[in-house]
Design an enzyme around this catalytic site. Structure first.
Site, PDB file in Angstrom:
ATOM      1  CB  SER A 153      62.670  35.875  37.867  1.00  0.00           C
ATOM      2  OG  SER A 153      64.271  37.614  38.131  1.00  0.00           O
ATOM      3  CB  SER A 200      62.380  44.647  37.252  1.00  0.00           C
ATOM      4  OG  SER A 200      62.322  44.074  37.926  1.00  0.00           O
ATOM      5  CB  THR A 202      56.704  38.992  36.255  1.00  0.00           C
ATOM      6  OG1 THR A 202      56.273  40.934  36.439  1.00  0.00           O
ATOM      7  CG2 THR A 202      56.521  38.494  37.890  1.00  0.00           C
ATOM      8  CB  SER A 203      58.261  41.993  32.873  1.00  0.00           C
ATOM      9  OG  SER A 203      58.121  42.783  31.809  1.00  0.00           O
ATOM     10  CB  CYS A 238      67.550  37.309  34.173  1.00  0.00           C
ATOM     11  SG  CYS A 238      66.405  36.432  35.788  1.00  0.00           S
ATOM     12  CG  HIS A 448      64.841  42.850  42.676  1.00  0.00           C
ATOM     13  ND1 HIS A 448      64.908  42.085  42.874  1.00  0.00           N
ATOM     14  CD2 HIS A 448      64.805  42.519  41.467  1.00  0.00           C
ATOM     15  CE1 HIS A 448      64.954  40.420  42.765  1.00  0.00           C
ATOM     16  NE2 HIS A 448      64.719  40.944  41.552  1.00  0.00           N
ATOM     17  CG  MET A 452      68.098  42.042  39.457  1.00  0.00           C
ATOM     18  SD  MET A 452      67.890  43.656  41.019  1.00  0.00           S
ATOM     19  CE  MET A 452      69.795  43.868  40.351  1.00  0.00           C
ATOM     20  N   GLY A 453      69.963  37.795  40.288  1.00  0.00           N
ATOM     21  CA  GLY A 453      70.892  36.723  40.113  1.00  0.00           C
ATOM     22  C   GLY A 453      72.046  37.662  39.557  1.00  0.00           C
TER      23      GLY A 453
END
Length: 528
Positions: A153, A200, A202-203, A238, A448, A452-453
């Site tokens: 991200s 998602s 990068t926002s 995140c 994705h 996501m972490g």
């Protein structure tokens, strides 16, 4: 089908009522109000929309009578700031004047900024235009900021003390500032006028400050900024950007220098304020500075970098409505009834981030899908959002289905399958023998590009507990770590699970990421 292609197809196959209404919406009597037809907005395609007035107009047939889906759709649109007017097809065909009068009445409630010239004549200037010309320009303000990649991200990082005073506390001023930084809301979905990258991943925005909590160095607050709507979701963490918090905090002077070695590993104790949990970041140091380059490779990131190991302590999320339980329903697997889809077996877990796991085969997938297979399919996206809404309700995260519109970031939906060979988005082959299971996860309404972490924490935690769908897909039994396949490649995550008095607890989940400063200096945003 791609959502825009689907909208284009709808324009070519408008109903008689839609065609009649469209002709009148384009007529001179509408005073140059600009409507668009069959327009994608988020996961939906609306019949007609006036973006300036934030007005949606729907032409409905009899199949919409009492529709639960329409109610959820309207609630979602209202949450994005739209007013929704619905008319029956028969009313449009038989009494178009009354329909137009209702639309004009709604438009009259506020002069939209997109309204150009008065209907009195194109040579006349409206009061709105005079106001625009006479209005003095607003200067831009400068705010110290750093743009960092963390894991797969990217986000804009701020020290709390550097934000304008009004944005140093939660509220509308902070949300408005962060939206402007990222370039949202953007009806074009591109975030051209901001730092966001229209995905998602990068926002994202981060606020870090010195912690007043014992045994913690910094407080970390994460804001997921919606792309095409005026909304910042503060409901979760995140995990990817968590890897960049320690490096940012050290470089920004937020960590006691006595705790930072000149060479070696700095241990940064992070309080994750969104979910009320501790994260321990192990940050490499060389010659008194954070080491960012190295040979650690992370699928989904093109170039190698220095490894940052993260420990997510006691990762069961303290979500409202769930009582802090790792399994809010009390079960490792539930039967989740989803109207229009059926009854799905689901593992619903609060760990890292609230996540709803379902079986890939049950929803028509194999677990080897890449983004293009799902993100261009409007029906698939609507299906996942429906599963997400009903899962959130079952988990106690929302009180009604309409409440899902206020939680775009959480919960996540993921689907799992047993290992099989596939080719990652980079073209790299992934062999079944190299992974324990396949996982694909949705984030902010899209599949994705990697993982996501925080969802990886949920995967590792669920895999460690025998009987969950994740554990079963990985082959069952007790395990302390899994390597799963995702669209960009593979990722290993570990978790320590303990069964005591009939209740499972996980003391921590561990994974490695990397982080790198991409740019540092000042963000510029218009004042006011």
């Amino acid at each position: 089908m791609d959502q825009r292609k689907f909208a284009k197809a709808l324009r070519k196959n408008m109903t008689d009522a839609e065609q009649l209404l469209w002709r009148h919406l384009r007529a001179p009597r509408m005073c140059d109000h600009k409507f668009r037809r069959q327009q994608p907005i988020g996961p939906y395609i609306v019949d007609f929309v006036h973006f300036g007035a934030r007005l949606v107009v729907e032409a409905d047939g009899g199949q919409h009578n009492g529709s639960v889906d329409d109610a959820a759709r309207d609630a979602w649109l209202r949450n994005q700031g739209f007013t929704v007017l619905r008319f029956w097809n028969n009313d449009i065909l038989q009494n178009i004047e009354a329909v137009l009068e209702a639309i004009l009445k709604e438009l009259a409630k506020g002069a939209p900024l997109s309204q150009p010239l008065s209907h009195k004549g194109r040579g006349e200037m409206t009061e709105l235009h005079r106001h625009r010309i006479s209005m003095s320009h607003k200067p831009q303000i400068r705010i110290p900021a750093t743009y960092l990649r963390g894991g797969t991200s990217k986000g804009v990082f701020f020290r709390l003390q550097d934000l304008p005073e009004a944005a140093q506390v939660p509220g509308a001023a902070r949300d408005a500032l962060l939206q402007r930084v990222i370039g949202s809301p953007d009806p074009y979905g591109k975030q051209i006028d901001g730092m966001g990258g229209a995905t998602s991943s990068t926002s994202k925005t981060v606020i870090v400050s010195r912690s007043t909590r014992p045994d913690h160095d910094v407080d970390y607050l994460f804001g997921q900024v919606a792309i095409d709507k005026a909304f910042v979701d503060w409901s979760g963490n995140c995990g990817n950007l968590s890897a960049a918090v320690g490096p940012f905090a050290i470089a920004g002077g937020l960590v006691d220098p006595a705790r930072v070695p000149r060479d070696g590993i700095a241990t940064v104790r992070i309080w994750q304020a969104n979910i009320g949990k501790t994260i321990i970041a192990h940050v490499p140091m060389t010659a008194g500075a954070v080491q960012e380059t190295g040979d650690f490779e992370l699928d989904g990131v093109t170039f190698p970098a220095a490894e940052v190991q993260l420990e997510f302590m006691d990762p069961a999320a303290e979500e409202e409505g769930a009582g802090g339980a790792m399994f809010p329903t009390g079960n490792l697997v539930d039967d989740l009834d989803v109207p229009g889809i059926g009854t799905l077996r689901a593992t619903m877990i609060n760990a890292g981030i609230p996540t709803i796991f379902v079986e890939a085969a049950a929803i028509g997938y194999t677990g080897t899908e890449l983004q293009d297979a799902i993100n261009g399919d409007a029906r698939a996206l609507a299906m996942f959002e429906t599963i997400r809404a009903h899962g959130a309700l079952r988990m106690g995260l929302i009180e009604s289905l309409a409440g899902i519109a206020t939680r775009q970031h959480t919960p996540k939906v993921a689907f799992v399958a047993r290992p099989t060979d596939y080719v990652a988005s980079s073209g790299k082959p992934v062999k079944a023998g190299d992974i324990d299971l396949l996982v694909r996860a949705m984030s902010m309404g899209k599949l994705h590009h990697a993982m996501m972490g925080t969802a990886a924490v949920a995967i590792g935690t669920a895999a460690a507990i025998p009987g969950t769908l994740v554990n079963i897909a990985a082959g069952g039994g007790e395990r302390k770590a899994v390597r799963f396949g995702h669209p960009s490649g593979t990722l290993r995550v570990g978790a320590e699970a303990v069964l005591a008095d009939g209740t499972w607890t996980v003391t921590k989940a561990v994974m490695s990421r990397s982080a790198r400063v991409l740019m540092e200096g000042w963000m510029r945003v218009p004042a006011g």
